[in-house]
Design a protein around this motif. Sequence first.
Motif: not given
Length: 310
Positions: A22, A29, A32, A59
């Motif tokens: 990603t 990550l 988030w 994502i």
Amino acid sequence: MPEDTLPDTTPLFTAAEAETRTGVPAATLRQWERRYGIPAPARSASGYRMYSPLDLAQIGRMQALLHDGVPASRAAELARQEHAGPAPAPAAPSATPQKRLSDELLAALLAPDLDRAALVLGAAHSQFPVEEVVLAVMAPTLTEIGTLWARGEITVAHEHQASAYVRGRLMGLLELAGRAEFGPRVLAACAPGERHEIGLLILVLLLRRRGVQAEYLGADLPLADLAAYARHRPADAVLLGLNGEWALGPTQAQLGALRGLRLPIFYGGGLLNARPALAAELGGQYAGADAQRAADTIVAALRPGAQEES
């Protein structure tokens, strides 16, 4: 979206693989995940995060929305709606300001972006007293870094750099705290074989802020040298930190060097937290399960008349 076109929810990718696929750093990550509930990786049997194709789709969509200027909370909501998965878990309680600062510090240290880390700590110091910054922002960050390293989610290099940065900040706070001209003197050191200093540095800082003449003598200190120093510079107590079994054998082998000091000896650290009775076996007293309680215990034990009362 038709059911047969939904992204697969099978956990397939490690954190490193998700980052590679990603382009979003693993630290971002995790941030988030904590703040917005997206992505929502599964956990392997050993506790590692495992991401599914659905996670990667969410994502990617969230990243695209952020690049278009959509606020993060709205981007997460849209990404979740457009790439729907199983019903999300109930939202976690809102994080405290200290927890948010700790999360930001973690992300900055793992980036690594030390300038950003300095800004985060500056913001923390502008809002909270020194002890709260240390105990509620810096310490939880280090705990999480240790957990991530133990799970293999970050490298030893990440862990070492983050620890070195926090150690440097603590040394600066110790200098700012200065040394009391009066009050009991405590000589603090990491026990033989022990090199994990940060917990003990935090305790020394708290002791200084309570009016104790606390001196930090370093990591992996031979007990004969500690005893010689204590005789040269009269003290009221000795404080030794042991965080793991690796320090127990060398400490036991060198205990004879402390005989004859006639000083109270306090023991603290991860190993003692797991085995408090060990302090008495080593001829001393357990300081406490965390830095704040340990500082209070030591100060109470050294106040005038405390020995006669006990």
